[in-house]
Enzyme design. Sequence first.
Site, PDB file in Angstrom:
ATOM      1  N   ARG A 284     -32.894  65.264  -0.289  1.00 24.48           N
ATOM      2  CA  ARG A 284     -32.592  66.611   0.182  1.00 24.48           C
ATOM      3  C   ARG A 284     -31.151  67.006  -0.118  1.00 24.48           C
ATOM      4  O   ARG A 284     -30.846  68.193  -0.233  1.00 24.48           O
ATOM      5  CB  ARG A 284     -32.823  66.725   1.692  1.00 24.48           C
ATOM      6  CG  ARG A 284     -34.285  66.756   2.123  1.00 24.48           C
ATOM      7  CD  ARG A 284     -34.387  67.030   3.614  1.00 24.48           C
ATOM      8  NE  ARG A 284     -33.558  68.181   3.956  1.00 24.48           N
ATOM      9  CZ  ARG A 284     -32.682  68.209   4.962  1.00 24.48           C
ATOM     10  NH1 ARG A 284     -32.506  67.156   5.717  1.00 24.48           N
ATOM     11  NH2 ARG A 284     -31.990  69.295   5.196  1.00 24.48           N
TER      12      ARG A 284
ATOM     13  N   LYS B 158     -24.374  71.350  -1.687  1.00 23.82           N
ATOM     14  CA  LYS B 158     -25.648  71.746  -1.079  1.00 23.82           C
ATOM     15  C   LYS B 158     -25.459  72.884  -0.080  1.00 23.82           C
ATOM     16  O   LYS B 158     -26.187  73.885  -0.110  1.00 23.82           O
ATOM     17  CB  LYS B 158     -26.269  70.543  -0.383  1.00 23.82           C
ATOM     18  CG  LYS B 158     -27.362  70.831   0.648  1.00 23.82           C
ATOM     19  CD  LYS B 158     -27.735  69.559   1.382  1.00 23.82           C
ATOM     20  CE  LYS B 158     -28.765  69.773   2.468  1.00 23.82           C
ATOM     21  NZ  LYS B 158     -28.250  70.517   3.633  1.00 23.82           N
ATOM     22  N   ASN B 159     -24.467  72.741   0.797  1.00 21.76           N
ATOM     23  CA  ASN B 159     -24.295  73.710   1.877  1.00 21.76           C
ATOM     24  C   ASN B 159     -23.650  75.014   1.420  1.00 21.76           C
ATOM     25  O   ASN B 159     -23.523  75.949   2.214  1.00 21.76           O
ATOM     26  CB  ASN B 159     -23.476  73.085   3.007  1.00 21.76           C
ATOM     27  CG  ASN B 159     -24.229  71.974   3.712  1.00 21.76           C
ATOM     28  OD1 ASN B 159     -25.460  71.982   3.755  1.00 21.76           O
ATOM     29  ND2 ASN B 159     -23.509  71.011   4.255  1.00 21.76           N
TER      30      ASN B 159
ATOM     31  N   ASP C 264     -21.042  65.778   9.356  1.00 28.80           N
ATOM     32  CA  ASP C 264     -21.867  65.202   8.294  1.00 28.80           C
ATOM     33  C   ASP C 264     -21.296  63.903   7.732  1.00 28.80           C
ATOM     34  O   ASP C 264     -22.000  63.182   7.017  1.00 28.80           O
ATOM     35  CB  ASP C 264     -22.044  66.206   7.150  1.00 28.80           C
ATOM     36  CG  ASP C 264     -23.111  67.252   7.443  1.00 28.80           C
ATOM     37  OD1 ASP C 264     -23.804  67.120   8.466  1.00 28.80           O
ATOM     38  OD2 ASP C 264     -23.250  68.194   6.650  1.00 28.80           O
TER      39      ASP C 264
ATOM     40  N   CYS D  16     -33.314  68.235   9.605  1.00 30.58           N
ATOM     41  CA  CYS D  16     -33.089  66.919  10.219  1.00 30.58           C
ATOM     42  C   CYS D  16     -33.163  67.006  11.735  1.00 30.58           C
ATOM     43  O   CYS D  16     -32.678  67.971  12.333  1.00 30.58           O
ATOM     44  CB  CYS D  16     -31.721  66.381   9.801  1.00 30.58           C
ATOM     45  SG  CYS D  16     -31.607  65.960   8.042  1.00 30.58           S
TER      46      CYS D  16
ATOM     47  N   ARG E  31     -30.705  72.852  17.998  1.00 30.15           N
ATOM     48  CA  ARG E  31     -29.980  73.659  17.030  1.00 30.15           C
ATOM     49  C   ARG E  31     -30.538  75.080  17.106  1.00 30.15           C
ATOM     50  O   ARG E  31     -31.173  75.576  16.183  1.00 30.15           O
ATOM     51  CB  ARG E  31     -30.147  73.083  15.619  1.00 30.15           C
ATOM     52  CG  ARG E  31     -29.733  71.648  15.508  1.00 30.15           C
ATOM     53  CD  ARG E  31     -30.089  71.023  14.180  1.00 30.15           C
ATOM     54  NE  ARG E  31     -29.162  71.379  13.129  1.00 30.15           N
ATOM     55  CZ  ARG E  31     -29.289  70.985  11.866  1.00 30.15           C
ATOM     56  NH1 ARG E  31     -30.324  70.240  11.517  1.00 30.15           N
ATOM     57  NH2 ARG E  31     -28.419  71.337  10.954  1.00 30.15           N
TER      58      ARG E  31
END
Length: 420
Positions: free
Chosen positions: A397, A22-23, A305, A116, A121
């Site tokens: 997600r 995903k990242n 994570d 999230c 952030r």
Amino acid sequence: MEGLYIDGGRPLTGTVEISGAKNAALPILAATMIHGGVYTIHRCPDIADVALAGEIIETLGGRVERRGGSLVVDTREARGDAIPGALMGKMRASVLFLGALLARFGRAALTAPGGCPLGRRPIDLHLDAMARLGASVVLQEGAIFCEAPCLHGAVIELLFPSVGATENVLLAAVSCKGTVVLQNAAREPEIADLIGFLQAMGAEIAGTGTDTLTIRGGAPLRETTYTVMPDRIEAATFLCACAGCGGEILLSGADGRHLGPVLDALTDAGCRVCRGRDTVTLQTQGRLRAVREIETAPYPGFPTDVQAPMMAALLRAQGESRFSETIFEKRFAHVAQLRRFGAEIEVVGAGARVRGVAALEPARVEGTDLRGAAALVIAALQAPGRSLVLGLGHLRRGYDHLEEKLRALGANVAVKPVES
């Protein structure tokens, strides 16, 4: 409303094919906007965040088509430089289109990104870096307007090795006039994958894997085909699930080189771990041992994570495990929900102590963020009886076909309408 019903208390055994990261996929999709062309992205995970990135590209005038495990992205006709706030507010990674749009059109209009709720952030590092490259930055009533008719070279030192800021600098710098030297850059494998994609487009970038990246802007770019790296966080999540439940799993398509601190922690907890060329296996039975200290840190440290999934894996470990969260100040939101399973967890500031219990009990819980929701699933898989995990939108997600993969390991899970 739907929920994930889990009949827990069973060991997990079998093979899981790890999806694309995903990242890594999200910045790569943003990169397709830098140069108009047709891009085929293989092993692109079928998750909500990727679908949202595709929606952003289509809003900007591009076209996106899923073909099995691949996405075909056509940005030749893209003309837009503004992303609606409704889309920006759904995903943190939407901010990556800032650098791509500046590189392509010399301007970008967007709002603060969502995602999230993990605490502060800020995107100050992103905006400061764009200014160093020659962009004007105007903030007005929640909107961000950037304009740079001609980006130029610069030496930029990030105050923190931010993954997103590093990616935005890379996306903008490949089209600037001159050379950009980025110091204190993030070193995550997903950064290397973005660099690999940009190099496949023709970009000239040196320093992959280090904290200093040198980008020679203005190299001719072209459309390309690329395969996304495996998702190390998905791999870690399944390893933690098996560690907590007991059993033996083989992760196919996983890169153990990216999982060092996670595998070390699981080994310390009593798991037997074996790394192959593109596989990772884990075997365990009985209760785990507590892990003395897990402290999150930028790569190559323990990934933030994986903090929540690892905590869930150690809920029944013998002894006390300690966690220190150094990246996000609100990354213990899952603790209150884990306690509903009978877990004994004490949070003090940026630290948490987990005292292993002999057994967990089923519960109805709700995830409030992606990795926290994954932790709740891992806890429910360990608890004999039926649990209900709400907040599936968070799981979707970042996890590609999670329920199907869990069922392949012998878990009894099903998505159903929530019973009153």
